[in-house]
Design a protein around this motif. Structure first.
Motif, PDB file in Angstrom:
ATOM      1  N   VAL A 150       0.844  -1.191   0.000  1.00  0.00           N
ATOM      2  CA  VAL A 150       0.000   0.000   0.000  1.00  0.00           C
ATOM      3  C   VAL A 150       0.882   1.244   0.000  1.00  0.00           C
ATOM      4  O   VAL A 150       1.826   1.344   0.783  1.00  0.00           O
ATOM      5  CB  VAL A 150      -0.919   0.026   1.243  1.00  0.00           C
ATOM      6  N   SER A 153       0.610   7.300   1.132  1.00  0.00           N
ATOM      7  CA  SER A 153      -0.539   8.205   1.256  1.00  0.00           C
ATOM      8  C   SER A 153      -1.793   7.443   1.649  1.00  0.00           C
ATOM      9  O   SER A 153      -2.543   7.862   2.543  1.00  0.00           O
ATOM     10  CB  SER A 153      -0.767   8.967  -0.049  1.00  0.00           C
ATOM     11  N   ARG A 154      -2.024   6.319   0.983  1.00  0.00           N
ATOM     12  CA  ARG A 154      -3.210   5.506   1.291  1.00  0.00           C
ATOM     13  C   ARG A 154      -3.075   4.856   2.659  1.00  0.00           C
ATOM     14  O   ARG A 154      -4.056   4.744   3.407  1.00  0.00           O
ATOM     15  CB  ARG A 154      -3.390   4.448   0.201  1.00  0.00           C
ATOM     16  N   ARG A 155      -1.874   4.449   3.001  1.00  0.00           N
ATOM     17  CA  ARG A 155      -1.644   3.812   4.300  1.00  0.00           C
ATOM     18  C   ARG A 155      -2.009   4.752   5.441  1.00  0.00           C
ATOM     19  O   ARG A 155      -2.676   4.352   6.403  1.00  0.00           O
ATOM     20  CB  ARG A 155      -0.171   3.398   4.403  1.00  0.00           C
ATOM     21  N   GLU A 157      -4.058   7.295   5.272  1.00  0.00           N
ATOM     22  CA  GLU A 157      -5.509   7.477   5.246  1.00  0.00           C
ATOM     23  C   GLU A 157      -6.214   6.350   5.999  1.00  0.00           C
ATOM     24  O   GLU A 157      -7.154   6.583   6.762  1.00  0.00           O
ATOM     25  CB  GLU A 157      -6.008   7.514   3.796  1.00  0.00           C
TER      26      GLU A 157
END
Length: 205
Positions: A150, A153-155, A157
């Motif tokens: 992942v 940035s997504r992690r 979030e």
């Protein structure tokens, strides 16, 4: 300032009971893995590293070693030092067993955002830093959403989403998904890295 919820007290009690049971019942496995680490990688068998916990307080994370020590004068990456034996430990998550001691001590929880490096603390945005409103976990929402594949940035979030949504139901779902991910051995590492590339703020700008 950490935002407390009624579930946090229940969660801590469940952490203590669960970690104690697994450590007692799993003690033969714990001893076997320690012997295998000593045989394959030498001593010490434990990897110790400072990591930030809830509210950014630093503690010493415990895991089984998975990398060989660099030879004198050798300058190699973590990926190169990760042995075949170490890959097996990581893919089965057996290297995480000593972290249950961190759970008993109150440094960590079974479920929560993974504890990252101390050097990352100054790199977070205020929103990303919210991941430290709860105890870090052995597994978490980001881990069951792709583990180390992942993007940062997504992690982050997902970490903040966990802080907002934490509940017994969510924790149970994450534990079930963690078991399935271990069986499938999904997302063990990002391509070309032992785990993930270093987090740099510009990646999430």
């Amino acid at each position: 300032m950490t935002r407390r919820r009624p579930y946090d007290t229940v969660k801590r009690a469940l952490d203590i009971v669960s970690a104690a049971i697994v450590l007692v019942v799993g003690s033969p496995l714990f001893a076997l893995v320690a012997l295998l680490v000593a045989r394959n990688l030498g001593r010490p068998v434990l990897f110790r590293q400072p990591r930030p916990g809830r509210d950014g307080r630093v503690f010493t994370l415990l895991k089984f070693r998975t990398m060989r020590e660099p030879r004198p004068g050798e300058d190699v990456s973590d990926e190169a030092r990760l042995t075949r034996f170490g890959r097996v430990l990581r893919s089965t998550s057996l290297d995480e067993l000593p972290s249950l001691v961190n759970v008993l001590r109150g440094d960590m929880s079974i479920v929560g955002p993974r504890p990252l490096l101390v050097s990352y603390l100054r790199r977070y945005t205020p929103e990303q830093a919210r991941r430290h409103e709860v105890r870090p976990g052995i597994t978490g929402l980001a881990q069951v959403s792709g583990r180390n594949t992942v993007e940062w940035s997504r992690r982050f979030e997902l970490d903040v989403e966990y802080v907002e949504r934490r509940s017994l139901r969510l924790d149970a779902w994450i534990l079930l998904q963690t078991a399935l991910a271990v069986v499938r051995r999904d997302g063990i590492s990002a391509e070309g890295h032992a785990t993930m590339p270093e987090f740099q703020p510009e990646e999430v700008a």
